[in-house]
Motif scaffolding. Structure first.
Motif, PDB file in Angstrom:
ATOM      1  N   GLN A 142      -1.105  30.504 -93.582  1.00 27.32           N
ATOM      2  CA  GLN A 142      -1.901  29.798 -92.591  1.00 27.32           C
ATOM      3  C   GLN A 142      -3.178  30.567 -92.264  1.00 27.32           C
ATOM      4  O   GLN A 142      -4.216  29.966 -91.965  1.00 27.32           O
TER       5      GLN A 142
ATOM      6  N   PRO B 207      -1.122  23.538 -86.180  1.00 30.35           N
ATOM      7  CA  PRO B 207      -1.178  24.504 -87.283  1.00 30.35           C
ATOM      8  C   PRO B 207      -0.018  25.487 -87.328  1.00 30.35           C
ATOM      9  O   PRO B 207       0.247  26.066 -88.377  1.00 30.35           O
TER      10      PRO B 207
ATOM     11  N   VAL C  24      -7.795  22.543 -90.122  1.00 26.01           N
ATOM     12  CA  VAL C  24      -6.571  23.267 -90.494  1.00 26.01           C
ATOM     13  C   VAL C  24      -5.390  22.353 -90.192  1.00 26.01           C
ATOM     14  O   VAL C  24      -5.247  21.853 -89.071  1.00 26.01           O
TER      15      VAL C  24
ATOM     16  N   MET D 168      -7.669  21.653 -85.460  1.00 23.16           N
ATOM     17  CA  MET D 168      -6.364  22.192 -85.877  1.00 23.16           C
ATOM     18  C   MET D 168      -5.260  21.216 -85.486  1.00 23.16           C
ATOM     19  O   MET D 168      -5.076  20.904 -84.307  1.00 23.16           O
TER      20      MET D 168
END
Length: 271
Positions: free
Chosen positions: A153, A173, A93, A170
């Motif tokens: 998101q 993020p 992510v 991540m």
């Protein structure tokens, strides 16, 4: 006895391991070392954060873990298997939501499931399960430009989790979100982490966020990026609210220790 030793060794293999990791770039004909001799272990189900000053190579590190860049020295291993390219054992992510604007919420999540579900109908069913899990069931047919930043998101997180990765990577993020949305997303991520017992590696420049979320924090120093400290966060979590109480003395103490470590890492660069 040999078999017992093999089983014991297999039980101690880290979920994600960084071994003597280094990365060197060539910039305008000159070689620049971005990462040097990084060794870190992340255990199954751990939520770890990586922090460090600008130039310490945090994003490069996680891109190598995702298989999006290659290491110059050493390597990264998932359950003992060397990472050489992107794979379904890792979900990624990014800070930017990286959604396909021409695809709906459901279709964005379906995109990462093509190998596992060649049949489009089954792929759609599997995607909808994850859309529901991130609380966007009623928005399945919406397009990214019809969603708020936090909702976008959540779609990105659903897309990363849908293939069933062993590790969720991540890269800052929530950095682009406003404070209120960021707080909601932190809680939502912790709920997902608890329910799935997934291993999370979370890069952030926000020290408070690192202490709120992580079991353990790795501190990197810059030029070249290198590991200078590992800080366990032993503040108890609530059973209902997995975020830690940031108004207690223990939280302030860990935050100060982390801040001091970061300042020392920057100061050492100029010595």
């Amino acid at each position: 006895m040999a078999r017992a030793n093999i089983e014991a060794d297999s039980q101690t293999v880290a979920k994600l391991a960084f071994r003597n990791l280094g990365k060197t770039f060539t910039v305008q004909g000159k070689r620049k070392q971005a990462l040097k001799d990084i060794n870190m272990d992340v255990q199954t189900g751990e939520f770890v954060a990586i922090v460090g000053a600008s130039g310490c190579g945090k994003s490069t590190l996680i891109r190598i873990a995702a298989g999006l860049e290659s290491a110059s020295e050493g390597g990264i291993y998932v359950e003992g298997n060397r990472v050489s390219r992107p794979g379904n054992d890792r979900g990624m992510v990014f800070q930017q939501f990286s959604l396909f604007p021409w695809l709906s919420v459901k279709e964005n999540v379906m995109f990462g499931l093509q190998e596992q579900y060649p049949n489009k109908h089954r792929r759609a069913e599997a995607a909808l399960i994850w859309v529901d899990r991130v609380g966007l069931g009623e928005f399945a047919d919406y397009y990214p430009n019809q969603l708020s930043g936090g909702m976008q998101q959540r779609v990105a997180i659903a897309r990363a989790l849908a293939p069933g990765p062993k590790v969720l990577l991540m890269d800052e993020p929530f950095a682009a979100l406003d404070a209120q949305t960021r707080s909601r997303m932190q809680r939502h991520l912790l709920e997902i982490w608890r329910k799935l017992n997934i291993t999370v590696v979370f890069i952030t420049h926000d020290l408070e966020e690192a202490v709120l979320l992580a079991d353990k924090i790795f501190v990197l120093a810059p030029n070249p990026g290198r590991l200078v400290a590992t800080l366990p966060v032993e503040i108890q979590r609530s059973k209902d609210v997995l975020e830690r109480d940031k108004y207690i003395p223990a939280f302030a103490a860990v935050l100060k220790e982390l801040s001091d470590l970061l300042m020392q890492s920057v100061a050492s660069e100029h010595e």
